[in-house]
Design an enzyme around this catalytic site. Structure first.
Site, short mmCIF file in Angstrom:
data_model
loop_
_atom_site.label_atom_id
_atom_site.label_comp_id
_atom_site.label_asym_id
_atom_site.label_seq_id
_atom_site.Cartn_x
_atom_site.Cartn_y
_atom_site.Cartn_z
N GLU A 206 0.84 -1.19 0.00
CA GLU A 206 0.00 0.00 0.00
C GLU A 206 0.88 1.25 0.00
O GLU A 206 2.00 1.23 0.50
CB GLU A 206 -0.90 0.02 1.25
N CYS B 264 3.53 8.49 1.12
CA CYS B 264 4.12 7.52 2.04
C CYS B 264 4.28 6.21 1.25
O CYS B 264 3.28 5.63 0.83
CB CYS B 264 3.16 7.38 3.23
N CYS C 190 6.70 -6.75 6.83
CA CYS C 190 7.86 -6.24 7.56
C CYS C 190 8.34 -7.31 8.52
O CYS C 190 7.53 -8.04 9.10
CB CYS C 190 7.49 -4.97 8.33
N CYS D 139 7.29 -5.30 15.40
CA CYS D 139 6.84 -4.40 16.46
C CYS D 139 5.38 -4.73 16.78
O CYS D 139 4.54 -4.76 15.89
CB CYS D 139 6.97 -2.94 16.04
N CYS E 28 2.24 -2.52 15.65
CA CYS E 28 2.17 -2.11 14.24
C CYS E 28 1.55 -3.24 13.42
O CYS E 28 2.00 -4.38 13.48
CB CYS E 28 3.57 -1.80 13.73
N LEU F 158 11.63 5.73 17.73
CA LEU F 158 12.21 5.43 19.04
C LEU F 158 11.18 4.82 19.99
O LEU F 158 11.35 3.73 20.48
CB LEU F 158 12.83 6.69 19.64
N HIS F 159 10.13 5.57 20.26
CA HIS F 159 8.96 5.10 21.03
C HIS F 159 9.23 4.82 22.51
O HIS F 159 8.28 4.58 23.27
CB HIS F 159 8.31 3.87 20.40
N ASN G 222 -2.32 4.78 16.59
CA ASN G 222 -3.46 4.42 15.75
C ASN G 222 -3.89 3.00 16.08
O ASN G 222 -3.04 2.14 16.35
CB ASN G 222 -3.07 4.53 14.27
N CYS H 61 -0.07 5.77 10.23
CA CYS H 61 1.14 5.09 10.70
C CYS H 61 0.78 3.77 11.36
O CYS H 61 -0.06 3.72 12.26
CB CYS H 61 1.84 5.94 11.75
N1 SAH Z 1 9.96 0.43 9.66
C1 SAH Z 1 10.18 1.85 9.57
C2 SAH Z 1 9.24 2.53 8.63
C3 SAH Z 1 7.79 2.50 9.08
S1 SAH Z 1 7.32 4.12 9.49
C4 SAH Z 1 10.14 2.44 10.95
O1 SAH Z 1 9.80 1.73 11.89
O2 SAH Z 1 10.49 3.59 11.12
C5 SAH Z 1 5.86 3.89 10.36
C6 SAH Z 1 5.90 4.64 11.67
O3 SAH Z 1 4.66 4.43 12.37
C7 SAH Z 1 6.99 4.12 12.58
O4 SAH Z 1 7.48 5.18 13.34
C8 SAH Z 1 6.21 3.17 13.43
O5 SAH Z 1 6.85 2.85 14.63
C9 SAH Z 1 4.93 3.93 13.65
N2 SAH Z 1 3.81 3.10 14.06
C10 SAH Z 1 3.68 1.78 13.96
N3 SAH Z 1 2.50 1.37 14.45
C11 SAH Z 1 1.87 2.48 14.86
C12 SAH Z 1 0.59 2.72 15.43
N4 SAH Z 1 -0.24 1.72 15.67
N5 SAH Z 1 0.27 3.99 15.70
C13 SAH Z 1 1.10 5.02 15.45
N6 SAH Z 1 2.31 4.85 14.90
C14 SAH Z 1 2.69 3.60 14.61
#
Ligand code: SAH
Length: 404
Positions: A129, A142, A149, A153, A156, A262-263, A340, A383
Site C-alpha cells: 500500500e 508515504c 515487515c 513491532c 504495528c 524510538l517510542h 493508531n 502510521c
Molecule cells: N519500519 C520503519 C518505517 C515505518 S514508518 C520504521 O519503523 O520507522 C511507520 C511509523 O509508524 C513508525 O514510526 C512506526 O513505529 C509507527 N507506528 C507503527 N504502528 C503504529 C501505530 N499503531 N500507531 C502510530 N504509529 C505507529
C-alpha cells in the site's frame, strides 16, 4: 509533578503479539524466502546502464535518454506517448525496459479526497500500500519498501504481518511515479498539485532493504531524465534503528531526512516494544542519529507513538529530552504520534491531557516537538496500519473505488 517524574509506574505487562505464547521473543526477520525477482525495469538502472541496455537492443544510446524523459519527466510508460521515437524502437524499449510492475487493485479515500490510500498488486501477487496526502502547503507520498515487515513491532499492523519480500528499486519508484502522475492530473481533491515529499513510512523497514531503497532514493533525487528530480531534503527515510545502515546512509552524500522510530527512551521498555532493540540499544541508536546529523546537517526526526500508560509518562518525556540534549542542541526534533488502532491490539492512544503534558515537558526542555496528525486513520492508512488486507470489506463512511 516531582514524584511523577521520579517514580516509574509499572509498564503494562502485555506487549506480545497475540499469536505468540507468553515469554516467547518475537522473531526478527532480515531476509525473506527467495521468490522470483521482479522483471528488470528502467528505474532499476543508472543512466549508463540504460544507455548500455539500449545498445544491447541495437538502438543508439540516446534512445535511453528519450525513454527516461518520458518515464521520469512525463511520468508515462505507455509507448503510444513516446512520439519522438520510431514506432519499432518504442515498442522494443517499452517491451523490455518498462514492464508493468505494480497494478492498482483499489483506492480508498479519506479527508474528503485529500488522502488516498492505494493498494498495489506486484508481479508475483504480493501486495503493498501507499498513501498520498495533500496538505495546505505540500503533497506527500508515504511509500512501502517491503511487502510486510520483519521487525515484529507488536503495536504495528505491518509488523504483525511478517515479511513477505523486499521490493525492488523500480517497484518503489513506480509507487512514486504513479503518485506524481495522480497529483499532476488532479486525482486528489483540490485539483492538480505537485508531489513534493516522499516518506519511507509505509510498509517495511527501509534499512533492511538497503540496496533497493538507496537505489530508489537516487532515482527520486536525480534531475530528469535520470530521475524524478525531488529535493533530497524532501525525502525521509524512517528506521526502527538498524545502526550500521544509518551510518552507511550518512556516507552516501545524499542529505535525505532521517526519522528514527524510538517510542521509548529507556532500554527496559524499548526492549519490550521494539524487538530490534535487542541488537542496538537506545544509546547506540541515538549516537548514530547524532552522527547522521553531523554528516548531513539534516535535523533528525524522532518518532514517538504515544501509547496509553505504556510510554507516555512525563518522566519518560524528561528522560527523552535529557538523552537528546546530552548529544547536543538543535540537531533533532520529536514527532509524537497518537497511537493508531490496529487489529487485535491491546493498546490505545494516550489521553489528551497526558499527551499535552508529554509535549510540554519536551518543549520546556528545549526540544522542538510537533504532534503528527493521524491522516487516513479511518481507512487504516495511518502510521502502523498498513497491512494490505485485501479481504477487508470497505469501512462505513469511507469511499472505495474499485479499479476495473
Ligand atoms: N519500519 C520503519 C518505517 C515505518 S514508518 C520504521 O519503523 O520507522 C511507520 C511509523 O509508524 C513508525 O514510526 C512506526 O513505529 C509507527 N507506528 C507503527 N504502528 C503504529 C501505530 N499503531 N500507531 C502510530 N504509529 C505507529
Amino acid at each position: 509533578m516531582g514524584d511523577v517524574m521520579t517514580q516509574p509506574p509499572p509498564a503494562q505487562p502485555q506487549v506480545r503479539p497475540a499469536h505468540e505464547g507468553p515469554g516467547e521473543r518475537p522473531t526478527l526477520t532480515f531476509t525473506a524466502r527467495r521468490r522470483g525477482k521482479p522483471p528488470r525495469h528502467l528505474a532499476d538502472l543508472t543512466t549508463a546502464e540504460r544507455a548500455a541496455a539500449a545498445v544491447e537492443l541495437g538502438l543508439p544510446a540516446f534512445r535511453a535518454d528519450q525513454v527516461s524523459r518520458h518515464y521520469f519527466d512525463h511520468l508515462t510508460r505507455d509507448p503510444q506517448d513516446m512520439t519522438d521515437l520510431p514506432a519499432a524502437a518504442r515498442d522494443q524499449i517499452a517491451g523490455t525496459l518498462l514492464p508493468e510492475l505494480v497494478t492498482k487493485v483499489r483506492d480508498m479515500q479519506a479527508d474528503k479526497g485529500a488522502t488516498v490510500k492505494s493498494l498495489w498488486r506486484l508481479f508475483d501477487g504480493a501486495m503493498v500500500e501507499s498513501v498520498l496526502m495533500r496538505y495546505a502547503d505540500r503533497t506527500t507520498l508515504c511509500v512501502s519498501s517491503q511487502a510486510g515487515c520483519g521487525m515484529a513491532c507488536p503495536f504495528c499492523a505491518t509488523g504483525q504481518q511478517g515479511l513477505t519480500r523486499n521490493l525492488s528499486t523500480a517497484e518503489i519508484v513506480e509507487q512514486v511515479r504513479l503518485a506524481a502522475r495522480a497529483s499532476r492530473d488532479g486525482d486528489l481533491a483540490g485539483g492538480p498539485t505537485h508531489l513534493r515529499n516522499v516518506v519511507f513510512m509505509g510498509m517495511g523497514e527501509p534499512m533492511a532493504n538497503y540496496k533497493a531503497v538507496i537505489g530508489a532514493v537516487r532515482r527520486m533525487v536525480e534531475p530528469a531524465p535520470a530521475g524524478l528530480g525531488l529535493s533530497a531534503r524532501h525525502v525521509t527515510v524512517s528506521t526502527v534503528g538498524l545502526v550500521p545502515a544509518i551510518d552507511k546512509l550518512a556516507k552516501e552524500g545524499i542529505p535525505v531526512t532521517l526519522a528514527v522510530s524510538l517510542h521509548a527512551p529507556d532500554d527496559e521498555l524499548r526492549d519490550e516494544l521494539i524487538p530490534i532493540n535487542s541488537r542496538w540499544k537506545v544509546g547506540e541508536l541515538l549516537d548514530a542519529a547524532r552522527r547522521y546529523f553531523e554528516a548531513t546537517g539534516r535535523r533528525v526526526s524522532i518518532e514517538y507513538a504515544l501509547i496509553k500508560d505504556m510510554n507516555d509518562h512525563a518522566w519518560r518525556a524528561q528522560l527523552l529530552a535529557d538523552e537528546l540534549n546530552a548529544r547536543g542542541r538543535g540537531w533533532v526534533h520529536v514527532n509524537p504520534i497518537p497511537l493508531n488502532p490496529t487489529p487485535g491490539s491491546v493498546w490505545t492512544a494516550s489521553e489528551r491531557d497526558v499527551e499535552a503534558e508529554f509535549v510540554d515537558t519536551l518543549r520546556r526542555a528545549g526540544i522542538p516537538t510537533t504532534v503528527r496528525d493521524t491522516r487516513g486513520s479511518d481507512i487504516d492508512g495511518a502510521c502502523g496500519q498498513l497491512a494490505a488486507e485485501v479481504l477487508d470489506p470497505p469501512r462505513a463512511g469511507t469511499k472505495e473505488q474499485e479499479q476495473e
